[in-house]
Design a protein around this motif. Sequence first.
Motif, PDB file in Angstrom:
ATOM      1  N   ALA A 136       0.830  -1.201   0.000  1.00  0.00           N
ATOM      2  CA  ALA A 136       0.000   0.000   0.000  1.00  0.00           C
ATOM      3  C   ALA A 136       0.867   1.256   0.000  1.00  0.00           C
ATOM      4  O   ALA A 136       0.537   2.256  -0.651  1.00  0.00           O
ATOM      5  N   LEU A 137       1.990   1.205   0.712  1.00  0.00           N
ATOM      6  CA  LEU A 137       2.926   2.334   0.728  1.00  0.00           C
ATOM      7  C   LEU A 137       3.464   2.597  -0.669  1.00  0.00           C
ATOM      8  O   LEU A 137       3.529   3.739  -1.119  1.00  0.00           O
ATOM      9  N   THR A 138       3.839   1.540  -1.373  1.00  0.00           N
ATOM     10  CA  THR A 138       4.348   1.678  -2.739  1.00  0.00           C
ATOM     11  C   THR A 138       3.319   2.322  -3.641  1.00  0.00           C
ATOM     12  O   THR A 138       3.622   3.258  -4.385  1.00  0.00           O
ATOM     13  N   LEU A 190       2.931   6.043  -2.722  1.00  0.00           N
ATOM     14  CA  LEU A 190       4.053   6.847  -3.207  1.00  0.00           C
ATOM     15  C   LEU A 190       4.005   7.030  -4.707  1.00  0.00           C
ATOM     16  O   LEU A 190       4.298   8.116  -5.218  1.00  0.00           O
ATOM     17  N   MET A 191       3.628   5.985  -5.439  1.00  0.00           N
ATOM     18  CA  MET A 191       3.531   6.104  -6.891  1.00  0.00           C
ATOM     19  C   MET A 191       2.456   7.105  -7.276  1.00  0.00           C
ATOM     20  O   MET A 191       2.638   7.897  -8.207  1.00  0.00           O
ATOM     21  N   SER A 192       1.345   7.113  -6.565  1.00  0.00           N
ATOM     22  CA  SER A 192       0.278   8.050  -6.899  1.00  0.00           C
ATOM     23  C   SER A 192       0.636   9.475  -6.492  1.00  0.00           C
ATOM     24  O   SER A 192       0.260  10.429  -7.166  1.00  0.00           O
ATOM     25  N   LEU A 193       1.378   9.629  -5.404  1.00  0.00           N
ATOM     26  CA  LEU A 193       1.755  10.965  -4.943  1.00  0.00           C
ATOM     27  C   LEU A 193       2.957  11.536  -5.696  1.00  0.00           C
ATOM     28  O   LEU A 193       2.998  12.725  -6.004  1.00  0.00           O
ATOM     29  N   LEU A 194       3.936  10.711  -5.954  1.00  0.00           N
ATOM     30  CA  LEU A 194       5.203  11.192  -6.485  1.00  0.00           C
ATOM     31  C   LEU A 194       5.466  10.812  -7.934  1.00  0.00           C
ATOM     32  O   LEU A 194       6.348  11.369  -8.565  1.00  0.00           O
ATOM     33  N   GLY A 195       4.747   9.861  -8.434  1.00  0.00           N
ATOM     34  CA  GLY A 195       4.954   9.429  -9.817  1.00  0.00           C
ATOM     35  C   GLY A 195       6.046   8.376  -9.930  1.00  0.00           C
ATOM     36  O   GLY A 195       6.773   8.077  -8.992  1.00  0.00           O
ATOM     37  N   PHE A 228       8.834   8.334 -11.628  1.00  0.00           N
ATOM     38  CA  PHE A 228      10.227   8.778 -11.600  1.00  0.00           C
ATOM     39  C   PHE A 228      10.790   8.740 -10.183  1.00  0.00           C
ATOM     40  O   PHE A 228      11.840   8.152  -9.935  1.00  0.00           O
ATOM     41  N   ILE A 229      10.099   9.340  -9.253  1.00  0.00           N
ATOM     42  CA  ILE A 229      10.563   9.373  -7.871  1.00  0.00           C
ATOM     43  C   ILE A 229      10.540   7.964  -7.281  1.00  0.00           C
ATOM     44  O   ILE A 229      11.440   7.577  -6.542  1.00  0.00           O
ATOM     45  N   TYR A 230       9.525   7.193  -7.616  1.00  0.00           N
ATOM     46  CA  TYR A 230       9.434   5.814  -7.124  1.00  0.00           C
ATOM     47  C   TYR A 230      10.696   5.037  -7.528  1.00  0.00           C
ATOM     48  O   TYR A 230      11.298   4.353  -6.701  1.00  0.00           O
ATOM     49  N   ILE A 246      13.658   6.171  -8.272  1.00  0.00           N
ATOM     50  CA  ILE A 246      14.818   6.683  -7.550  1.00  0.00           C
ATOM     51  C   ILE A 246      14.850   6.125  -6.135  1.00  0.00           C
ATOM     52  O   ILE A 246      15.883   5.668  -5.655  1.00  0.00           O
ATOM     53  N   LEU A 247      13.709   6.141  -5.442  1.00  0.00           N
ATOM     54  CA  LEU A 247      13.665   5.711  -4.059  1.00  0.00           C
ATOM     55  C   LEU A 247      13.860   4.220  -3.874  1.00  0.00           C
ATOM     56  O   LEU A 247      14.490   3.781  -2.927  1.00  0.00           O
ATOM     57  N   PHE A 248      13.330   3.412  -4.774  1.00  0.00           N
ATOM     58  CA  PHE A 248      13.299   1.977  -4.530  1.00  0.00           C
ATOM     59  C   PHE A 248      14.297   1.160  -5.348  1.00  0.00           C
ATOM     60  O   PHE A 248      14.486  -0.007  -5.080  1.00  0.00           O
ATOM     61  N   TYR A 249      14.942   1.769  -6.340  1.00  0.00           N
ATOM     62  CA  TYR A 249      15.854   0.981  -7.158  1.00  0.00           C
ATOM     63  C   TYR A 249      17.312   1.412  -7.075  1.00  0.00           C
ATOM     64  O   TYR A 249      18.145   0.856  -7.732  1.00  0.00           O
ATOM     65  N   LEU A 250      17.618   2.389  -6.247  1.00  0.00           N
ATOM     66  CA  LEU A 250      19.020   2.776  -6.101  1.00  0.00           C
ATOM     67  C   LEU A 250      19.641   2.097  -4.912  1.00  0.00           C
ATOM     68  O   LEU A 250      19.087   1.679  -4.005  1.00  0.00           O
TER      69      LEU A 250
END
Length: 50
Positions: free
Chosen positions: A30-32, A35-40, A42-44, A46-50
Amino acid sequence: MSYELNISFTTVRTHMHNVFCKLSVQNRTALTHKLMSLLGWFIYCILFYL
């Protein structure tokens, strides 16, 4: 995660709990989605794949 950040597991758990509460979600899935709906995507990525 706690090992890489050099903090205790309890600290990570507490911070994750606070994030869940602030975003009104119950689990990481649900957090994912939130975050995807709030930040899109691109940000998702950056946050989860670096």
